[in-house]
Design an enzyme around this catalytic site. Structure first.
Site, PDB file in Angstrom:
ATOM      1  N   ARG A 195      23.086  21.679  22.683  1.00  0.00           N
ATOM      2  CA  ARG A 195      22.280  20.455  22.832  1.00  0.00           C
ATOM      3  C   ARG A 195      23.157  19.217  22.743  1.00  0.00           C
ATOM      4  NH1 ARG A 195      18.829  23.316  19.303  1.00  0.00           N
ATOM      5  NH2 ARG A 195      19.365  21.905  17.598  1.00  0.00           N
ATOM      6  N   ARG A 227      18.400  26.451  22.246  1.00  0.00           N
ATOM      7  CA  ARG A 227      18.216  26.722  20.814  1.00  0.00           C
ATOM      8  C   ARG A 227      19.484  26.476  20.011  1.00  0.00           C
ATOM      9  NH1 ARG A 227      15.554  32.112  19.494  1.00  0.00           N
ATOM     10  NH2 ARG A 227      15.054  30.951  17.622  1.00  0.00           N
ATOM     11  N   CYS A 228      20.598  26.194  20.688  1.00  0.00           N
ATOM     12  CA  CYS A 228      21.890  26.017  20.021  1.00  0.00           C
ATOM     13  C   CYS A 228      22.196  24.528  19.856  1.00  0.00           C
ATOM     14  CB  CYS A 228      22.980  26.693  20.858  1.00  0.00           C
ATOM     15  SG  CYS A 228      24.651  26.387  20.261  1.00  0.00           S
ATOM     16  N   SER A 229      22.456  24.100  18.623  1.00  0.00           N
ATOM     17  CA  SER A 229      22.719  22.679  18.376  1.00  0.00           C
ATOM     18  C   SER A 229      23.988  22.201  19.087  1.00  0.00           C
ATOM     19  CB  SER A 229      22.832  22.406  16.872  1.00  0.00           C
ATOM     20  OG  SER A 229      23.936  23.089  16.314  1.00  0.00           O
TER      21      SER A 229
END
Length: 112
Positions: free
Chosen positions: A13, A8-10
């Site tokens: 990612r 969920r963390c950019s």
């Protein structure tokens, strides 16, 4: 090689994508769901040469509400991070006996 990843963390990612773009073979550890032991996290952080507090996300509301201004030992911070994994900076990439915080992703080059 392992990447401790929060999908969920950019930033996490981007680190994952960086490893894929480099053609690296790695295992993804979703530490928020899989969990981390105090021993495992201590070993990972030791491989970076940093202190546990360096891995605390100080802008998180939980940190501000519960821990801001507290003086804790390294062992206590490890316990806090294991009990509150969303406070852990990510991604963390481990390659053998070395590890880095993969934010920015170019940091990963230090251990490839």
């Amino acid at each position: 090689m392992k990447i401790y990843h929060n999908p969920r963390c950019s930033k996490s990612r981007k680190g994952l994508q960086y490893l894929e773009d480099k053609g690296c073979n790695f295992e993804v550890v979703k530490y928020l769901t899989d969990g981390l032991s105090e021993k495992e996290l201590s070993e990972i952080i030791a491989k970076t040469g940093k202190k546990p507090f360096d891995f605390v996300r100080q802008h998180e509301q939980d940190y501000k509400d519960q821990y801001k201004g507290k003086v804790l030992s390294d062992e206590e911070w490890i316990k806090v991070l294991v009990e509150n994994p969303k406070l852990l900076h990510r991604p963390i990439v481990v390659n053998g006996d070395k590890a880095v915080l993969g934010n920015p992703p170019e940091n990963i080059d230090e251990i490839l």
